[in-house]
Design an enzyme around this catalytic site. Sequence first.
Site, PDB file in Angstrom:
ATOM      1  N   LYS A  31       1.012  -1.084  -0.240  1.00 24.74           N
ATOM      2  CA  LYS A  31       0.209   0.398  -0.033  1.00 24.74           C
ATOM      3  C   LYS A  31       0.871   1.111   0.128  1.00 24.74           C
ATOM      4  O   LYS A  31       0.495   2.004  -0.930  1.00 24.74           O
ATOM      5  CB  LYS A  31      -0.785   0.357   1.116  1.00 24.74           C
ATOM      6  CG  LYS A  31      -1.529  -0.861   1.095  1.00 24.74           C
ATOM      7  CD  LYS A  31      -3.469  -1.014   0.344  1.00 24.74           C
ATOM      8  CE  LYS A  31      -4.275  -1.589   0.396  1.00 24.74           C
ATOM      9  NZ  LYS A  31      -4.246  -2.921   1.232  1.00 24.74           N
ATOM     10  N   LYS A  72      -0.795  -9.736  -5.853  1.00 24.34           N
ATOM     11  CA  LYS A  72      -1.977 -10.483  -5.666  1.00 24.34           C
ATOM     12  C   LYS A  72      -3.187 -10.185  -6.276  1.00 24.34           C
ATOM     13  O   LYS A  72      -3.203  -8.491  -6.802  1.00 24.34           O
ATOM     14  CB  LYS A  72      -2.179 -10.853  -4.270  1.00 24.34           C
ATOM     15  CG  LYS A  72      -2.418  -9.369  -3.093  1.00 24.34           C
ATOM     16  CD  LYS A  72      -2.672 -10.094  -2.071  1.00 24.34           C
ATOM     17  CE  LYS A  72      -3.478  -9.033  -0.657  1.00 24.34           C
ATOM     18  NZ  LYS A  72      -3.405  -9.419   0.370  1.00 24.34           N
ATOM     19  N   LYS A  87      -9.336  -6.108  -3.702  1.00 23.18           N
ATOM     20  CA  LYS A  87     -10.531  -5.706  -3.345  1.00 23.18           C
ATOM     21  C   LYS A  87     -10.586  -4.625  -3.811  1.00 23.18           C
ATOM     22  O   LYS A  87     -10.901  -3.798  -4.119  1.00 23.18           O
ATOM     23  CB  LYS A  87     -11.267  -5.917  -1.976  1.00 23.18           C
ATOM     24  CG  LYS A  87     -10.972  -7.215  -1.348  1.00 23.18           C
ATOM     25  CD  LYS A  87     -12.587  -7.630  -0.329  1.00 23.18           C
ATOM     26  CE  LYS A  87     -11.471  -6.780   0.489  1.00 23.18           C
ATOM     27  NZ  LYS A  87     -10.914  -7.822   1.374  1.00 23.18           N
TER      28      LYS A  87
END
Length: 250
Positions: free
Chosen positions: A101, A184, A187
């Site tokens: 992130k 990966k 969402k």
Amino acid sequence: SGSLHIGNYFGAIQPALSLVEKSDALFFIADYHALTTLKNALEFKTLSLQVAATWLACGLDTQKALFYRQSDITEVCELTWYLNCFAPFQRLQLAHSFKDKSDKLSDVNAGLFTYPVLMAADILLYDATHVPVGDDQKQHLELCRDIAQKFNNEYKCPDFLRPPEPLIQKHFSRIMSLKDGTKKMSKSDIAEGSRINLTDTEDQIINKIKKAKTDNDTLPGNENGLKGRPEADNLLGIYSSLSNQNITDT
């Protein structure tokens, strides 16, 4: 922080649901975790209800398992603070969730940094023995175990917090992005075409697979031929997971 996708299903939902008949099982909607990236109140409520509906649609039987919202258990925040005082700063810096992130965001909040500690509180508060996780979350579970052991050693109470064991799918536990086979499936990825949501229609799924990133080479005759070909490996992995067979037999 978004709709559940097939990576969530194979990494957590499917193995978790298999435990309901074998043991006492607890399932929760991780709304505290979503606050690290989600700030719109209406979207927050809508996604919480959507996640609940998806779990029920996947077969979660609330007569056999406890199903609740994380924020309904206020003690989880209290325990998180205690555990923060035992969480190694350097280990949190190396956590996958924070590194991924922080590389993408210009404004990184402290919640993203301490995310694994809240996850540890979610587990340790209930004396959980086993946690079904995707391979990418194993690192967080190892940190959870280390925090529990450090807490027990510090207060000389060896059995107070129970270090949990991971339950990981044996054959293909990590589903990657359809746009980048080295990352990966997520969402929170802004590219809707990077994932297959569990709420997608048949036409949407077909369209996403057709547009998925791959390469120009033909498929190899064995698994070794997939080395260095992350997108091809990912698509075959998705197919093998859906067909419930080892990727070498696909």
